[in-house]
Design a protein around this motif. Structure first.
Motif, mmCIF file in Angstrom:
data_model
loop_
_atom_site.group_PDB
_atom_site.id
_atom_site.type_symbol
_atom_site.label_atom_id
_atom_site.label_comp_id
_atom_site.label_asym_id
_atom_site.label_seq_id
_atom_site.Cartn_x
_atom_site.Cartn_y
_atom_site.Cartn_z
ATOM 1 N N ILE A 159 0.831 -1.213 0.000
ATOM 2 C CA ILE A 159 0.000 0.000 0.000
ATOM 3 C C ILE A 159 0.867 1.266 0.000
ATOM 4 O O ILE A 159 0.573 2.233 -0.694
ATOM 5 C CB ILE A 159 -0.953 0.012 1.223
ATOM 6 C CG1 ILE A 159 -1.908 -1.183 1.146
ATOM 7 C CG2 ILE A 159 -1.757 1.306 1.274
ATOM 8 C CD1 ILE A 159 -2.762 -1.223 -0.101
ATOM 9 N N ILE A 160 1.946 1.238 0.760
ATOM 10 C CA ILE A 160 2.834 2.407 0.764
ATOM 11 C C ILE A 160 3.387 2.646 -0.635
ATOM 12 O O ILE A 160 3.414 3.776 -1.125
ATOM 13 C CB ILE A 160 3.980 2.219 1.795
ATOM 14 C CG1 ILE A 160 3.412 2.359 3.216
ATOM 15 C CG2 ILE A 160 5.100 3.219 1.563
ATOM 16 C CD1 ILE A 160 4.382 1.989 4.316
ATOM 17 N N LEU A 161 3.769 1.559 -1.308
ATOM 18 C CA LEU A 161 4.328 1.731 -2.654
ATOM 19 C C LEU A 161 3.272 2.216 -3.646
ATOM 20 O O LEU A 161 3.535 3.106 -4.460
ATOM 21 C CB LEU A 161 4.967 0.419 -3.129
ATOM 22 C CG LEU A 161 6.251 0.026 -2.369
ATOM 23 C CD1 LEU A 161 6.717 -1.368 -2.778
ATOM 24 C CD2 LEU A 161 7.365 1.039 -2.615
ATOM 25 N N ALA A 163 0.575 3.935 -2.957
ATOM 26 C CA ALA A 163 0.259 5.329 -2.637
ATOM 27 C C ALA A 163 1.374 6.241 -3.136
ATOM 28 O O ALA A 163 1.121 7.308 -3.703
ATOM 29 C CB ALA A 163 0.083 5.493 -1.135
ATOM 30 N N PHE A 164 2.602 5.810 -2.959
ATOM 31 C CA PHE A 164 3.731 6.610 -3.428
ATOM 32 C C PHE A 164 3.688 6.772 -4.942
ATOM 33 O O PHE A 164 3.842 7.869 -5.484
ATOM 34 C CB PHE A 164 5.050 5.966 -3.001
ATOM 35 C CG PHE A 164 6.231 6.803 -3.349
ATOM 36 C CD1 PHE A 164 6.733 7.715 -2.438
ATOM 37 C CD2 PHE A 164 6.812 6.730 -4.605
ATOM 38 C CE1 PHE A 164 7.797 8.540 -2.769
ATOM 39 C CE2 PHE A 164 7.876 7.544 -4.952
ATOM 40 C CZ PHE A 164 8.367 8.448 -4.029
ATOM 41 N N ILE A 165 3.452 5.655 -5.632
ATOM 42 C CA ILE A 165 3.458 5.676 -7.100
ATOM 43 C C ILE A 165 2.416 6.657 -7.633
ATOM 44 O O ILE A 165 2.725 7.559 -8.417
ATOM 45 C CB ILE A 165 3.185 4.254 -7.654
ATOM 46 C CG1 ILE A 165 4.422 3.386 -7.438
ATOM 47 C CG2 ILE A 165 2.778 4.298 -9.124
ATOM 48 C CD1 ILE A 165 4.180 1.893 -7.639
ATOM 49 N N PHE A 166 1.177 6.521 -7.155
ATOM 50 C CA PHE A 166 0.134 7.366 -7.747
ATOM 51 C C PHE A 166 0.182 8.793 -7.224
ATOM 52 O O PHE A 166 -0.112 9.728 -7.969
ATOM 53 C CB PHE A 166 -1.236 6.713 -7.601
ATOM 54 C CG PHE A 166 -1.382 5.549 -8.535
ATOM 55 C CD1 PHE A 166 -1.581 5.764 -9.890
ATOM 56 C CD2 PHE A 166 -1.244 4.237 -8.087
ATOM 57 C CE1 PHE A 166 -1.676 4.695 -10.774
ATOM 58 C CE2 PHE A 166 -1.338 3.168 -8.956
ATOM 59 C CZ PHE A 166 -1.547 3.388 -10.301
ATOM 60 N N SER A 167 0.574 9.005 -5.966
ATOM 61 C CA SER A 167 0.624 10.411 -5.545
ATOM 62 C C SER A 167 1.780 11.125 -6.234
ATOM 63 O O SER A 167 1.673 12.315 -6.540
ATOM 64 C CB SER A 167 0.653 10.581 -4.025
ATOM 65 O OG SER A 167 1.641 9.806 -3.460
ATOM 66 N N SER A 168 2.879 10.449 -6.533
ATOM 67 C CA SER A 168 3.939 11.171 -7.229
ATOM 68 C C SER A 168 3.544 11.476 -8.669
ATOM 69 O O SER A 168 3.789 12.576 -9.159
ATOM 70 C CB SER A 168 5.281 10.452 -7.146
ATOM 71 O OG SER A 168 5.172 9.165 -7.662
ATOM 72 N N ILE A 169 2.880 10.529 -9.339
ATOM 73 C CA ILE A 169 2.451 10.810 -10.711
ATOM 74 C C ILE A 169 1.523 12.041 -10.740
ATOM 75 O O ILE A 169 1.737 12.982 -11.508
ATOM 76 C CB ILE A 169 1.705 9.601 -11.322
ATOM 77 C CG1 ILE A 169 2.685 8.448 -11.545
ATOM 78 C CG2 ILE A 169 1.026 9.984 -12.639
ATOM 79 C CD1 ILE A 169 2.028 7.148 -11.971
ATOM 80 N N PHE A 170 0.516 12.033 -9.839
ATOM 81 C CA PHE A 170 -0.443 13.138 -9.892
ATOM 82 C C PHE A 170 0.124 14.445 -9.344
ATOM 83 O O PHE A 170 -0.300 15.520 -9.755
ATOM 84 C CB PHE A 170 -1.756 12.727 -9.216
ATOM 85 C CG PHE A 170 -2.581 11.869 -10.116
ATOM 86 C CD1 PHE A 170 -3.495 12.444 -10.990
ATOM 87 C CD2 PHE A 170 -2.408 10.495 -10.151
ATOM 88 C CE1 PHE A 170 -4.229 11.662 -11.862
ATOM 89 C CE2 PHE A 170 -3.133 9.702 -11.017
ATOM 90 C CZ PHE A 170 -4.046 10.283 -11.876
ATOM 91 N N SER A 171 1.091 14.367 -8.461
ATOM 92 C CA SER A 171 1.720 15.597 -7.981
ATOM 93 C C SER A 171 2.543 16.251 -9.077
ATOM 94 O O SER A 171 2.526 17.468 -9.241
ATOM 95 C CB SER A 171 2.624 15.316 -6.779
ATOM 96 O OG SER A 171 1.847 14.843 -5.716
ATOM 97 N N VAL A 172 3.274 15.448 -9.818
ATOM 98 C CA VAL A 172 4.074 16.026 -10.896
ATOM 99 C C VAL A 172 3.163 16.675 -11.933
ATOM 100 O O VAL A 172 3.426 17.779 -12.411
ATOM 101 C CB VAL A 172 4.994 14.976 -11.550
ATOM 102 C CG1 VAL A 172 5.610 15.521 -12.828
ATOM 103 C CG2 VAL A 172 6.083 14.569 -10.587
ATOM 104 N N LEU A 254 9.204 0.507 -9.718
ATOM 105 C CA LEU A 254 8.436 1.605 -10.296
ATOM 106 C C LEU A 254 8.472 2.829 -9.360
ATOM 107 O O LEU A 254 8.663 3.965 -9.803
ATOM 108 C CB LEU A 254 6.988 1.168 -10.537
ATOM 109 C CG LEU A 254 6.063 2.195 -11.175
ATOM 110 C CD1 LEU A 254 6.582 2.646 -12.531
ATOM 111 C CD2 LEU A 254 4.644 1.623 -11.324
ATOM 112 N N ALA A 255 8.317 2.559 -8.058
ATOM 113 C CA ALA A 255 8.343 3.663 -7.094
ATOM 114 C C ALA A 255 9.696 4.363 -7.120
ATOM 115 O O ALA A 255 9.777 5.594 -7.113
ATOM 116 C CB ALA A 255 8.023 3.147 -5.690
ATOM 117 N N ALA A 256 10.780 3.590 -7.190
ATOM 118 C CA ALA A 256 12.113 4.182 -7.201
ATOM 119 C C ALA A 256 12.310 5.036 -8.459
ATOM 120 O O ALA A 256 12.853 6.141 -8.406
ATOM 121 C CB ALA A 256 13.177 3.093 -7.123
#
Ligand SMILES: Nc1ncnc2c1ncn2[C@@H]1O[C@H](COP(=O)(O)OP(=O)(O)O)[C@@H](O)[C@H]1O
Ligand SMILES: [Mg+2]
Lengths: 272, 333
Positions: A159-161, A163-172, A254-256
Motif C-alpha cells: 500500500i505504501i508503494l 500510494a507513493f506511485i500514484f501520488s507522485s504521478i499526480f503531484s508532478v 516503479l516507485a524508485a
C-alpha cells in the motif's frame, strides 16, 4: 535547507485538524469493504458441492469473496486517496503559500515530496480500519492460515508503494498545471480504468483474455495480488515466494523510478 | 558592493508569453541600509521586478545582483539572504499565526530557540501577540498584512522586499503599517525595497525612489529632490489688510506673487524651505502682521503627472477595482 520536515508536519496538521476530511477518510474504508464485498460477489450464484469447488477455483482458493478482494480494495483505496495529492499543490498555488515556498531557500522537490509523504501517511490508518472492518462483517475476512507479521509487512509495503506511485504521478502533473478542473478531469478519466483493468476485484480467470493480459501490467494488480497471496495462503511455498518477490519488486522498482523522475522534474520547475 | 551597493540591475527585462513586456531595460542601484521605493501605477511592472529580484521568476533579459549574488546563477544564495513580503497573502489559513512563522523559520534553518525569541519579538512589534495562536483564517485583512510582514523577517534577513505592503488597508491601518516599516528599518537595520502605487506612501517611507511606468524607469531620486525639481512651492498668506497684501508683491527673490482672495496672496517660490526666512524677514522689516500662513509643496503625484502627462489617480481606480483585479488574477491561474 530542505524544508521537507516542516512542510510534511504542516500537511499532517491540516489533515488532523480538518474534522470532515479526517472522519470521512476513516469511514470510507468501512463503506468500501461493505459495498465492494457484496456488490461484486459472484460466488453467491454458485451453490452445492460443485458450486463451492468452482467458487474456490475462481477465488484462487480463498474461503470467501471478502477474503479474496481485501487486497484489491486496500489497493484501490490507496489509489484513490493518492490521486488527490496533486490537488493540494494547486490549492497552495491558488491560496498563496506556494509563493512563500518558491522564494524560500528550500528544495523545490520538498514541496512535492511533503505532499506525497503525507498522503502515504494518511492512508495507513485507513488500511487498519479497512482490515478490521473486513474482519468484523458477517462472512468477512478469514485468515485460514493465521494472521502473521508477514501479512502485515506485505500489506503495508504494497500500500505504501501504491500510494507513493500514484501520488507522485499526480503531484508532478499538478506542478505543471494551474487549473483544478483539469486535474479532476484526469483523475476521473483514469481512476475506474485503473481499478477495473486490474486483478483488484476479479481474478484473471474471470476476465476476458485481452483485459486480463493488459491487467498484468497495472501496478494495481501487482499490489492486489501481493496482498492476496499472503492472506489466502498464509505460509508460502518457495515458488509462491518468487512470485511474491516479483510483484513487490516491480512495485518497488516503479516507485524508485518515479522518485528519481519526480525529483528531476520538480527541481527543474514548479509553475508559479 | 564596494561602494555599499547591495542590489544592482543591468537592463533587467521580463517579457511574458513572448509579447507582454512587463519590465524593460530596468537599471537601478540600491545602497545598503536605505528604504528604496518603486512607485508606479498598477501594471507598471513593480511586482514583476520584485519577483525577478527574489528569484521567483527568471528574467528574459539583462541581469541583476542581490547582495553580490547573481539572481539566476546564485538564486539559492539570494534566497537565503532576503526576506520577502509578497503582494498576495502567503500564510496558511489552517495554521495559527505562530505556526506559520515557525514553519518559515525552519525553511531557513533558524535554530528553534532563536526562532522562538525572534517570533516573540516580532509579534510584539506588530502587536499580534494576542492573536498569534489563533488560526489565520480568523484574522482581519490588516492582521494578515502584519503577519506577512513579520513572516518575512523571522530569519533576520539583510534585505527585505515589501510588495504593496498596504494594499487594501484603510487609512489608519496604513499609517500604522508605515510606523512598523520605519521601526523595522531602524531597529533591525535592513535594506528595504518597497513598492507601492500610493505615492504618498513612498514619499513617507522611502529615502530614494524610482518612478516606473510601462516597465521603464522614468526618474530616480530622493522624494524631496524629485519634488524640488518641479520648482514650485506655494506660500499662501493672509494679512490684516489689503495694503499689506499689496506690499507683499514687492518681496524679493520669489518667482511670482498673485492675489488669492481678500487680503490674501499666493507666493510661488523655488523652494519654500529657503524662501520662507526671506519672506518672514520682509514681513518684520515692514512691520506687517500675518493672520494665516500655509506652505504647500508639490507631492509625488505632481511629479508623476509631470513625467507621464497623466495623473496616477486616473489609473488607480477605487479599492473595489483593485480587489476585483486581485480576484481576477487568482481566478486566471
Ligand atoms: N504571469 C503573468 N503573465 C502575463 N502577464 C503578466 C503576468 N504577471 C503580470 N503580467 C503583466 O505584466 C505587467 C506588469 O504587471 P505587474 O508587475 O504585476 O505590475 P504592478 O505590480 O506594477 O502592478 C502587467 O501588464 C500585467 O498584466
Ligand atoms: Mg503589483
Amino acid at each position: 535547507m530542505s524544508g521537507l520536515w516542516p512542510l510534511t508536519v504542516r500537511e499532517l496538521k491540516k489533515w488532523v485538524r480538518n474534522p470532515t476530511f479526517f472522519f470521512t477518510g476513516l469511514i470510507q474504508p468501512i463503506f468500501w469493504i461493505a459495498l465492494f464485498g457484496s456488490a461484486f460477489d459472484i460466488t453467491k450464484f454458485l451453490s452445492g458441492p460443485s458450486g463451492s469447488a468452482a467458487a474456490s477455483f475462481l477465488l484462487d482458493g480463498a474461503p470467501n469473496y471478502i477474503t479474496y478482494i481485501v487486497g484489491g480494495v486496500l489497493t484501490t483505496m490507496g489509489l484513490f486517496t493518492a490521486m488527490f495529492a496533486g490537488t493540494q499543490i494547486i490549492f497552495d498555488r491558488r491560496l498563496g503559500p506556494m509563493g512563500r515556498f518558491l522564494s524560500s531557500p528550500i528544495r523545490r522537490s520538498s514541496i512535492v515530496f511533503s505532499k506525497i509523504i503525507s498522503s502515504v501517511i494518511r492512508i495507513l490508518p485507513q488500511v487498519v480500519i479497512l482490515v478490521v472492518a473486513a474482519y468484523l462483517i458477517p462472512n468477512g475476512l478469514k485468515f485460514v492460515h493465521g494472521f502473521t507479521i508477514v501479512d502485515v509487512l506485505v500489506m503495508a509495503t504494497a500500500i505504501i508503494l501504491i500510494a507513493f506511485i500514484f501520488s507522485s504521478i499526480f503531484s508532478v502533473i499538478a506542478t505543471r498545471m494551474t487549473n483544478m478542473q483539469s486535474i479532476f478531469g484526469i483523475v476521473n478519466l483514469v481512476n475506474l480504468p485503473l481499478m477495473f483493468v486490474s486483478y483488484a476485484m476479479f481474478s484473471k480467470a474471470m476476465m476476458a483474455d485481452w483485459l486480463g493480459n493488459i491487467a498484468q501490467y497495472n501496478p494495481v494488480s501487482w499490489s492486489a495480488e501481493a496482498i492476496r497471496t499472503v492472506i489466502i495462503n498464509g505460509s508460502l511455498t518457495s515458488s509462491q515466494w518468487v512470485q511474491e518477490g516479483r510483484w513487490l519488486g516491480a512495485l518497488a522498482a516503479l516507485a524508485a523510478g518515479l522518485l528519481l523522475l519526480t525529483y528531476y522534474l520538480v527541481e527543474k520547475e514548479i509553475r508559479d | 558592493m564596494m561602494d555599499g551597493t547591495i542590489i544592482e540591475t543591468k537592463n533587467l527585462t521580463k517579457v511574458y508569453n513572448g509579447n507582454i513586456k512587463a519590465v524593460s531595460d530596468l537599471n537601478i542601484s540600491i545602497r545598503e541600509g536605505e528604504i528604496y521605493g518603486l512607485a508606479g501605477p498598477n501594471g507598471a511592472g513593480k511586482t514583476t521586478t520584485i519577483n525577478m529580484l527574489i528569484t521567483r521568476i527568471a528574467p528574459t533579459g539583462g541581469s541583476a545582483t542581490v547582495g553580490g549574488f547573481d539572481i539566476v546563477r546564485d538564486s539559492l544564495a539570494v534566497r537565503r539572504l532576503i526576506g520577502v513580503v509578497p503582494q498576495d497573502f502567503t500564510a496558511d489559513e489552517d495554521l495559527t499565526g505562530r505556526e506559520n512563522i515557525m514553519m518559515v523559520s525552519q525553511f531557513y534553518d533558524v535554530p528553534k530557540a532563536k526562532a522562538k525569541e525572534n517570533i516573540g519579538r516580532l509579534l510584539k512589534l506588530v502587536e499580534l501577540e494576542d492573536a498569534a495562536d489563533r488560526l489565520v483564517r480568523t484574522y482581519s485583512g490588516g492582521m494578515r498584512k502584519r503577519l506577512e510582514l513579520i513572516i518575512g523577517l523571522v530569519h533576520e534577513p539583510r534585505i527585505l522586499f515589501l510588495d504593496e505592503p498596504t494594499l487594501g488597508l484603510d487609512i489608519q491601518t496604513r499609517t500604522q503599517m508605515w510606523n512598523y516599516v520605519r521601526e523595522i528599518q531602524q531597529k533591525l537595520n535592513v535594506t528595504i525595497i518597497l513598492t507601492s502605487h500610493y505615492l504618498e506612501e513612498i514619499d513617507a517611507l522611502a529615502g530614494k525612489v524610482s518612478i516606473i511606468d510601462h516597465g521603464k524607469v522614468l526618474i530616480t531620486g530622493s522624494p524631496s529632490e524629485l519634488k524640488a525639481s518641479l520648482k514650485g512651492d506655494i506660500i499662501t498668506m493672509t494679512l490684516t489688510d489689503q495694503k499689506s497684501a499689496d506690499l507683499m508683491k514687492t518681496v524679493p527673490g520669489v518667482i511670482e506673487v498673485v492675489d488669492a482672495g481678500p487680503n490674501t496672496v499666493k507666493i510661488k517660490v523655488d523652494n519654500a524651505d529657503e524662501a520662507l526666512p526671506r519672506v518672514i524677514n520682509f514681513i518684520s522689516q515692514h512691520e506687517l502682521s500675518t493672520i494665516k500662513l500655509t506652505v504647500q509643496k508639490p507631492s509625488l503625484d505632481e511629479v508623476f503627472l509631470e513625467y507621464t502627462g497623466r495623473s496616477i489617480r486616473d489609473e488607480e481606480g477605487g479599492m473595489d477595482r483593485m480587489k476585483t483585479a486581485m480576484n481576477l488574477r487568482r481566478a486566471r491561474q
